[in-house]
Design a protein around this motif. Sequence first.
Motif, PDB file in Angstrom:
ATOM      1  N   ARG A 267      -1.668  81.200   6.186  1.00 19.41           N
ATOM      2  CA  ARG A 267      -2.055  82.592   6.428  1.00 19.41           C
ATOM      3  C   ARG A 267      -2.724  83.246   5.222  1.00 19.41           C
ATOM      4  N   THR A 268      -2.482  82.707   4.034  1.00 19.49           N
ATOM      5  CA  THR A 268      -3.015  83.332   2.827  1.00 19.49           C
ATOM      6  C   THR A 268      -4.106  82.505   2.143  1.00 19.49           C
ATOM      7  N   GLY A 269      -4.424  81.354   2.711  1.00 21.97           N
ATOM      8  CA  GLY A 269      -5.484  80.527   2.151  1.00 21.97           C
ATOM      9  C   GLY A 269      -5.117  79.801   0.876  1.00 21.97           C
ATOM     10  N   ILE A 270      -3.834  79.500   0.682  1.00 24.64           N
ATOM     11  CA  ILE A 270      -3.390  78.725  -0.477  1.00 24.64           C
ATOM     12  C   ILE A 270      -3.592  77.248  -0.181  1.00 24.64           C
ATOM     13  N   THR A 271      -4.344  76.550  -1.021  1.00 26.38           N
ATOM     14  CA  THR A 271      -4.594  75.133  -0.810  1.00 26.38           C
ATOM     15  C   THR A 271      -3.389  74.298  -1.251  1.00 26.38           C
ATOM     16  N   PRO A 272      -3.234  73.086  -0.699  1.00 20.31           N
ATOM     17  CA  PRO A 272      -2.055  72.278  -1.010  1.00 20.31           C
ATOM     18  C   PRO A 272      -1.838  72.040  -2.504  1.00 20.31           C
ATOM     19  N   GLU A 273      -2.919  71.834  -3.253  1.00 16.71           N
ATOM     20  CA  GLU A 273      -2.757  71.548  -4.677  1.00 16.71           C
ATOM     21  C   GLU A 273      -2.288  72.776  -5.469  1.00 16.71           C
ATOM     22  N   ASN A 274      -2.438  73.950  -4.900  1.00 12.63           N
ATOM     23  CA  ASN A 274      -1.998  75.175  -5.579  1.00 12.63           C
ATOM     24  C   ASN A 274      -0.699  75.733  -5.007  1.00 12.63           C
ATOM     25  N   HIS A 275      -0.028  74.929  -4.202  1.00 15.12           N
ATOM     26  CA  HIS A 275       1.284  75.308  -3.674  1.00 15.12           C
ATOM     27  C   HIS A 275       2.338  74.428  -4.338  1.00 15.12           C
ATOM     28  N   TRP A 276       3.146  75.017  -5.201  1.00 14.60           N
ATOM     29  CA  TRP A 276       4.206  74.288  -5.877  1.00 14.60           C
ATOM     30  C   TRP A 276       5.526  74.526  -5.154  1.00 14.60           C
ATOM     31  N   TYR A 277       6.222  73.448  -4.825  1.00 16.31           N
ATOM     32  CA  TYR A 277       7.498  73.561  -4.115  1.00 16.31           C
ATOM     33  C   TYR A 277       8.374  72.356  -4.419  1.00 16.31           C
ATOM     34  N   GLY A 278       9.668  72.494  -4.123  1.00 20.15           N
ATOM     35  CA  GLY A 278      10.613  71.396  -4.298  1.00 20.15           C
ATOM     36  C   GLY A 278      11.633  71.316  -3.191  1.00 20.15           C
ATOM     37  N   VAL A 279      11.448  72.153  -2.158  1.00 24.26           N
ATOM     38  CA  VAL A 279      12.437  72.233  -1.081  1.00 24.26           C
ATOM     39  C   VAL A 279      12.592  70.916  -0.348  1.00 24.26           C
ATOM     40  N   ASP A 280      11.549  70.091  -0.302  1.00 25.39           N
ATOM     41  CA  ASP A 280      11.639  68.826   0.421  1.00 25.39           C
ATOM     42  C   ASP A 280      12.649  67.872  -0.213  1.00 25.39           C
ATOM     43  N   GLN A 281      12.815  67.958  -1.541  1.00 25.49           N
ATOM     44  CA  GLN A 281      13.722  67.051  -2.241  1.00 25.49           C
ATOM     45  C   GLN A 281      15.039  67.692  -2.666  1.00 25.49           C
ATOM     46  N   PHE A 282      15.116  69.022  -2.663  1.00 18.23           N
ATOM     47  CA  PHE A 282      16.325  69.696  -3.145  1.00 18.23           C
ATOM     48  C   PHE A 282      16.929  70.664  -2.138  1.00 18.23           C
ATOM     49  N   GLY A 283      16.249  70.897  -1.011  1.00 18.39           N
ATOM     50  CA  GLY A 283      16.759  71.817  -0.014  1.00 18.39           C
ATOM     51  C   GLY A 283      16.625  73.257  -0.460  1.00 18.39           C
ATOM     52  N   ASN A 284      17.212  74.145   0.324  1.00 23.15           N
ATOM     53  CA  ASN A 284      17.243  75.567  -0.005  1.00 23.15           C
ATOM     54  C   ASN A 284      18.344  75.775  -1.037  1.00 23.15           C
TER      55      ASN A 284
END
Length: 329
Positions: A267-284
């Motif tokens: 919705r905001t036009g953030i590309t995958p390389e500029n989205h930093w996350y860790g929820v996939d490996q550490f959960g909420n």
Amino acid sequence: MYLHAMGHFNPENIISNKFLEDLDIGTSNEWILERVGIVNRRTVLPLDYIRETKNKDFRAAFEARLYKNSQMAAASARKALARANLKPEDIGMVVAGSSSPDNIAPAESSAVAAELGIEVPCLDMNSACSSFGMQMNYLSMMQPDALPPYVLVVDSETLTKSVDYSNRSIAVLFGDGSAAAIISSRVPSRAAFVSSTFGSRPSAWEKVGIDWNWRFYQDGNAVQGFAIRKTTEGVRDLKNVYADSAKRFIFIGHQANLGMLTTVCERTGITPENHWYGVDQFGNTGCCGAPAVLSAHWDEIQSGDGVAMSIVGAGLSWAHLMLTIGDEQ
């Protein structure tokens, strides 16, 4: 508000999707990935304890845990101190937050300071999962000379001790961990929070929380919708002001689930390389999720970067931060 360093810590025990499948609670790797995009989570609880009890007695989890919040917070603080080339005695105040504190009183920050062996003013500032953003917002509004040169902010969560592992909709979500930030209103650094806002909707306070019996509960659909809308709103506002001047405009959101974060990016036009996350490996991991992601990428930040942090939580509450990165000091 200058940011000198970040640190993070997660316990060693891993709750994988295969582990949850083997609990025979009606879930599977495919079911979990489709709904929340989480592969692994970390827990302070022994895995055998979860297998044998499914954590039916939340109070027993306090006895079974392998780490206290203060121990994890101190571990993340030591990492931040090492990165900032500081010692514990350089810290003049400790501020802490948590959605899952180990005790009601005294302030959990006191236990963290004790772990670090320092005698300084301690207080807790808590707004559930949005705590880090709220802490940065309110500390940035204080008169610079009212704060010591260096303040340690720690957010630590042991959410798995409040999870019923017979409930598949809750069991797949949460993990444990901690994050630490060393900030200063007076000592310059290359990273600085240049914008911060905080808000809440108290009329919806009962939508999500941890009750008197230490049990987590939520109205999942309402909370997911709120998280997407408020995060999208915050990222758009920050992007409109700061994206054009940033070498990279990076987004870090509350680590609720990967589906929520992906929708915000779309919705905001953030590309995958500029989205930093860790929820996939550490959960909420509650209030330490977003700052822990920043810590995990700390060595990757570059001069000219802008990091937008949009963090939502119970309350219902939200905080939006803009971190800019200058040249090396």
